[in-house]
Design an enzyme around this catalytic site. Sequence first.
Site, short mmCIF file in Angstrom:
data_model
loop_
_atom_site.label_atom_id
_atom_site.label_comp_id
_atom_site.label_asym_id
_atom_site.label_seq_id
_atom_site.Cartn_x
_atom_site.Cartn_y
_atom_site.Cartn_z
N VAL A 1 0.83 -1.21 0.00
CA VAL A 1 0.00 0.00 0.00
C VAL A 1 0.86 1.25 0.00
O VAL A 1 0.63 2.20 -0.77
CB VAL A 1 -0.95 0.01 1.21
CG1 VAL A 1 -1.70 1.35 1.31
CG2 VAL A 1 -1.96 -1.14 1.09
N THR B 1 -1.14 -4.32 9.01
CA THR B 1 -2.11 -4.60 10.08
C THR B 1 -2.55 -6.06 9.96
O THR B 1 -3.69 -6.35 9.63
CB THR B 1 -3.33 -3.67 10.00
OG1 THR B 1 -3.93 -3.77 8.69
CG2 THR B 1 -2.94 -2.23 10.25
N CYS C 1 -6.13 -9.08 1.80
CA CYS C 1 -7.25 -8.26 2.30
C CYS C 1 -8.44 -9.06 2.78
O CYS C 1 -8.84 -8.97 3.94
CB CYS C 1 -7.70 -7.27 1.23
SG CYS C 1 -6.47 -6.01 0.82
#
Length: 437
Positions: free
Chosen positions: A11, A86, A263
């Site tokens: 990202v 994360t 994801c």
Amino acid sequence: MKIAVIGTGYVGLVSGACFSEFGFDVVCVDQDAGKIEQLKAGKIPIYEPELDTLVKNNVDRGRLSFTTNLPEAMVGAAAVFIAVGTPSRRGDGHADLTYVYAAAETIAKEIKDYTVIVTKSTVPVGTGRKVAEIIRKTNPAAKFDMASNPEFLREGSAINDFMRPDRVVIGCETDAARAVMRQLYRPLFLIETPILFTSLETAELIKYAANSFLALKISFINQISDLCDLLGANVTDVSRGIGLDGRIGSKFLHPGPGYGGSCFPKDTLALMKTARDVHSPLSLVEATVSYNDARKLQMVDRIAAALGGSVVGKTISILGLTFKPNTDDMRDSPSLVIIPELIARGAKIRAHDPVGIEEARKHMPDIDYRQDAYDTMSGADAVVILTEWNSYRALDLGRVKTLMKAPVLVDLRNIYRPDEMAAFGFNYSSLGRPRAL
């Protein structure tokens, strides 16, 4: 305008490169000195089409740079993006925010002038407030605003997704923060990209809700494909028939061995945990997660059925290891469940992937990896297509048949037509489509 991006993973690197292409001065920061040296040398640590060219062009123009020095990167920066990992936390599935909170504390110490702190990482609802609290506690004099700007990048087409997105979601609550974010996304505003301003909590939830809905859509068509197998219907036509309904749409209606990637698995688990914490469980999402886990093992049963009920002693050629084409990402790939289970049941595995072998080797070091797809199929009792790479869509089927010990092909991505495979003499099985007579 200058911005700093903390984290040079998928990202952070894509976002930083694309913002620099918009014309902004971007400094990407990472604690991993080895990775920063690689980037300075022009070596891209992830596989993403066109990213290497984009990075090189903007480094050459002086708009994109890399450093381990956060204080230096933040000098004059109007916005700082937090784009660290994360991952799912062990035990409860919640997102692990260790890196986000550490970044917040480090940023706080370096804020000198008004700065917009933007969470680009996928984070649970309430994280933005917590980051603000950490910054205020660490540096009570800091002048800043929080913003949430979730990414909606698909691996393999991330640059186009950033440059020509369906929408941009921005959660912030002051005019000053909105002004900075509007300026950052002005190039997209000029091409009439919808830009949605919301609260912090709403922006954070939009990301999880979107990914969970898409995961649900994938699992729905996978279940419909199972039903088609039993009823003699054709899932390809069912998908087309319902996808033409504008309320439904055709995307994510392609059956497969289950979703994976960086994801969907992580975000569905995190949303489930958030919902349970506030005593509002999401039964549809929970069912989707359970079904997707079972789906991958179900694919092993399909492979065994194509081989007469057992894989013991069989040599199986696997085509495709990554969770989707045009990426080397192995995170939660169906291959990481299917291949070990085939081995546990007594199969011998050979595997090929156009770009994912080195990543796959980290997870499954003992597999016989081949650099050529046809070499992988030589002497095989069955070929299994796990990832729909374009290079697998136009195989020389005559050659494939002569290479194999037996013409058994299990297509878990439905990239070939049953009638075509029957004409070549293959014992061909796919998902939710009748066998050709």
